[in-house]
Scaffold this active site. Structure first.
Site, mmCIF file in Angstrom:
data_model
loop_
_atom_site.group_PDB
_atom_site.id
_atom_site.type_symbol
_atom_site.label_atom_id
_atom_site.label_comp_id
_atom_site.label_asym_id
_atom_site.label_seq_id
_atom_site.Cartn_x
_atom_site.Cartn_y
_atom_site.Cartn_z
ATOM 1 N N GLU A 31 -25.739 -35.188 49.454
ATOM 2 C CA GLU A 31 -26.992 -35.150 50.190
ATOM 3 C C GLU A 31 -27.878 -36.308 49.768
ATOM 4 O O GLU A 31 -27.629 -36.956 48.755
ATOM 5 C CB GLU A 31 -27.685 -33.814 49.931
ATOM 6 C CG GLU A 31 -26.888 -32.657 50.537
ATOM 7 C CD GLU A 31 -27.424 -31.304 50.110
ATOM 8 O OE1 GLU A 31 -28.615 -31.060 50.315
ATOM 9 O OE2 GLU A 31 -26.639 -30.509 49.577
ATOM 10 N N VAL A 37 -17.754 -19.783 45.879
ATOM 11 C CA VAL A 37 -17.157 -20.574 44.798
ATOM 12 C C VAL A 37 -15.916 -21.308 45.315
ATOM 13 O O VAL A 37 -15.008 -20.676 45.854
ATOM 14 C CB VAL A 37 -16.746 -19.690 43.596
ATOM 15 C CG1 VAL A 37 -16.136 -20.532 42.481
ATOM 16 C CG2 VAL A 37 -17.939 -18.912 43.073
ATOM 17 N N LYS A 67 -21.875 -21.539 40.326
ATOM 18 C CA LYS A 67 -20.500 -21.076 40.578
ATOM 19 C C LYS A 67 -19.870 -20.510 39.305
ATOM 20 O O LYS A 67 -19.154 -19.514 39.344
ATOM 21 C CB LYS A 67 -19.665 -22.231 41.140
ATOM 22 C CG LYS A 67 -20.103 -22.648 42.544
ATOM 23 C CD LYS A 67 -19.499 -23.977 42.958
ATOM 24 C CE LYS A 67 -19.917 -24.370 44.371
ATOM 25 N NZ LYS A 67 -19.554 -25.766 44.683
ATOM 26 N N LYS A 115 -24.090 -19.189 47.032
ATOM 27 C CA LYS A 115 -23.836 -19.124 45.585
ATOM 28 C C LYS A 115 -25.111 -18.958 44.769
ATOM 29 O O LYS A 115 -25.131 -18.248 43.775
ATOM 30 C CB LYS A 115 -23.060 -20.340 45.111
ATOM 31 C CG LYS A 115 -23.779 -21.630 45.333
ATOM 32 C CD LYS A 115 -22.975 -22.842 44.993
ATOM 33 C CE LYS A 115 -23.718 -24.074 45.477
ATOM 34 N NZ LYS A 115 -23.934 -24.124 46.933
ATOM 35 N N GLY A 121 -16.503 -28.235 52.985
ATOM 36 C CA GLY A 121 -16.038 -28.560 54.337
ATOM 37 C C GLY A 121 -16.155 -27.332 55.219
ATOM 38 O O GLY A 121 -15.934 -26.209 54.789
#
Lengths: 418, 418
Positions: A192, A134, A207, A107, A304
């Site tokens: 993270e 996105v 995005k 992205k 995911g």
């Protein structure tokens, strides 16, 4: 009539591994349904040694040299899943120039250089697709490209960042503090160790830039987008918002106003009856307002390995099915979009405020001609929360000034009404 | 390189008029984006006289004879919006046999004869598309066909009937009775004077048959689907369900169980936190569970002239863009799907019951080893509502029998948990 299509993958992170796994599962099904045998024939990694086990398990050929992919005429499609901007841009450019179709989930790269790369793809009659960039497993880009050709989109609003949405859901439903919610998200693998990119809104901004191109046909740059993250949101904000009938969400929005665009990524209060209010946890949702259809929403997992890999695979299949037929390669967006002229936020807005004033807030607001829609004053009048009626920017500033003379304003957020 | 594509429309009802209006608005935009000039060159109506004003406004050529369309070699696409089964089937068959692509919004026809008509289309290398037959302006069929090729759908659940959903929303939010809600729906134009097809669930059943083909690859017939309408739902059921944290919705569901299918259109209790619970008023929503993506939802207007016409127009554009290239015409579904073997509902389910028993319901349930999840007894113990823990079919029947000995059971509904 079976046909073979060979793929090279750049990178072997979470999504790339997901792609390899999913293709192993789905290869036969894809062959049956499309007549195409898809194979990942080369994978580019930084070090072959570290990946030996994976290479053997899936019988993959690893390389550390991009030239081994660029110069291999048997490779039809390059899938870039290595991330970052500089190298990825170079390799994608070279792949397109070599006449290879490219699929990417990057992205940051597409938001910044999507137009330039699309122009290169067009020049070489190959496709550049990036559905996975996105909203992970939500096929929003392809839907924008196919179902709204005859329609005109007037606004697009999305919950585009799974990390912050997971955190806000924890705060709203589990009554966690911001710090607790961040820790929970990190433990669950949704955040993270350095969460800046997510919690400060930058991930959603990238995005939104991509969405605005496809939905509104306008180019926006980073600085065009009013950006505010969720670091200042507290569990108490959540409680008040919920009592007033709202959820607090990090909303990315791009609205057409005449021929101008207003774009923002900010935490806002969304009415509990709006479908976006039920986009919970790590899920994403994109809501579209258009002239002919009216309201639509596309909902699904925002991240995911497996869902994102499905979006990559769907892009690959679109290219493969296009390749079956003669004709020019298609692109996800036009490479020559106009720069979006910026509009202001709506002239009037409802605002949500929390203040630690000790005076009676109802009396105070009445005195200043503010008619609150909702009001709560508790803790023996040491704190008040309320939602204003529609105020202009000037009225809001004036209210803020008056309140600051008698209290500290703890929170001020926009209330979003569709 | 501009190309002309000519369309004939059968019928001139609400959707057909919407199509004509929308195409007038979007014609230039479509030409710019696809290079194709779309024109409606003939419209078949029952009586030319009645429609003279409309014909003149849009400069349309009207005919009352199908042969004037079938024998016109300049017509590429026939759009069937006349409804009914017998004539529509004959005319679609003839159009396909004449080598014309067909787009239809006719769910009754496609549910009953979709396979047969698709086979005819395939034989004559033309396309038969019917996006508008399910969920109006929601592009669910095309999404099932493109984004789930690599995935495996295990269940699909939809709010597919706008009329009943509007009524149930009125009952839940405006506290209207069933009769009042029906009248409101009729006044708002969401229900016909004879609402049988909607309130008894048949409209949703037809749509579910079409969805099951594309999502699960199985053929179902009318009698395969457990069907129960909303006539027996009362405002009181709504109140209890909402207090327990649920919404009552008419849910169409098809679930894969091993290689079998369980399919039903029934009113069920949906948890308020599930995205389907916020599909309100006349809106539709389709929720998909799949192995790789996980959960997805597609949401939008289930009916209305403009949204439905957009779906028809999108089908037309897909055909046009496919026609640009050489190769076989594509179809929305395979014409040779296996008959779905039927599975039973889940082995155990939670049930929602209302009874006018006068005994203490907690004591009664404890005596019969039922551990209710939720319980409400009011009106000086003349009425009780509760949700059971998971019961087998036998346990449910036994509970019903015991309860009937001491009371009248006023309502018993399934509680749906995803």
């Amino acid at each position: 009539m079976e046909k073979e299509v060979n793929i090279a993958v750049l990178g072997l992170g979470v999504v790339a591994s997901g792609l390899i796994e999913n293709l192993t599962i789905a290869k036969e099904k894809i062959k049956q349904q499309t007549g195409v045998a898809l194979s990942i024939t080369k994978v580019m990694v930084r070090s072959k040694e570290k990946r030996r086990a994976q290479a053997e398990k899936h019988q993959l050929t690893f390389t550390t040299e991009i030239d081994e992919i660029l110069e291999d005429p048997t490779i039809d499609i390059v899938v870039e899943l290595i991330g970052g901007v500089s190298d990825a841009k170079k390799w994608i450019t070279q792949s397109l120039q070599q006449g290879k179709h490219v699929v990417t989930a990057n992205k940051d790269l597409i938001a910044q250089f999507g137009n330039e790369l699309t122009a290169i793809a067009k020049d070489h009659n190959v496709s550049l697709f990036y559905e996975a960039s996105v909203a992970g497993g939500v096929p929003i880009l392809q839907n924008l490209n196919t179902n709204f050709i005859a329609d005109e989109i007037t606004g697009i609003q999305g919950i585009l960042n799974g990390t912050t949405n997971f955190m806000l859901t924890q705060m709203a439903e589990q009554e966690e503090s911001y710090e607790e919610a961040l820790k929970t998200a990190q433990t669950a693998g949704f955040a993270e160790s350095d969460p800046t990119n997510d919690v400060d809104g930058w991930d959603a901004v990238y995005k939104l830039i991509i969405l605005a191109r496809l939905a509104l046909g306008k180019n926006l740059s980073l600085t065009d987008i009013e950006t505010q993250g969720i670091r200042e949101i507290t569990q108490r904000d959540m409680t008040y918002a919920q009592e007033f009938g709202y959820q607090i969400k990090l909303l990315a929005q791009a609205e057409k106003k005449a021929e101008k665009v207003y774009a923002a990524v900010t935490p806002v209060l969304i009415p509990k009856t709006h479908p976006l209010a039920l986009v919970r946890n790590e899920m994403n949702g994109v809501f579209i307002e258009s002239k002919l259809i009216g309201s639509s929403m596309f909902y699904g997992p925002g991240a995911g390995a497996s869902p994102t890999a499905v979006s990559v695979l769907t892009d690959i299949l679109r290219i493969v099915q296009g390749k079956e037929k003669e004709g020019p390669a298609t692109q996800m967006s036009c490479s020559e979009l106009p720069k979006g002229e910026l509009a202001k936020r709506d002239v009037t807005n409802n605002y949500f405020l929390i203040t630690n004033c000790t005076v009676d807030i109802e009396t105070f607001l009445a005195k200043h001609q503010i008619k609150p829609l909702m009001i709560q004053q508790r803790l023996e009048k040491t704190e008040a929360a309320f939602i204003t009626d529609k105020l202009t920017e000037e009225e809001k500033c004036s209210l803020k000034k008056q309140l600051q003379q008698i209290s500290n304003i703890k929170q001020i957020l926009n209330v979003w009404e569709d």
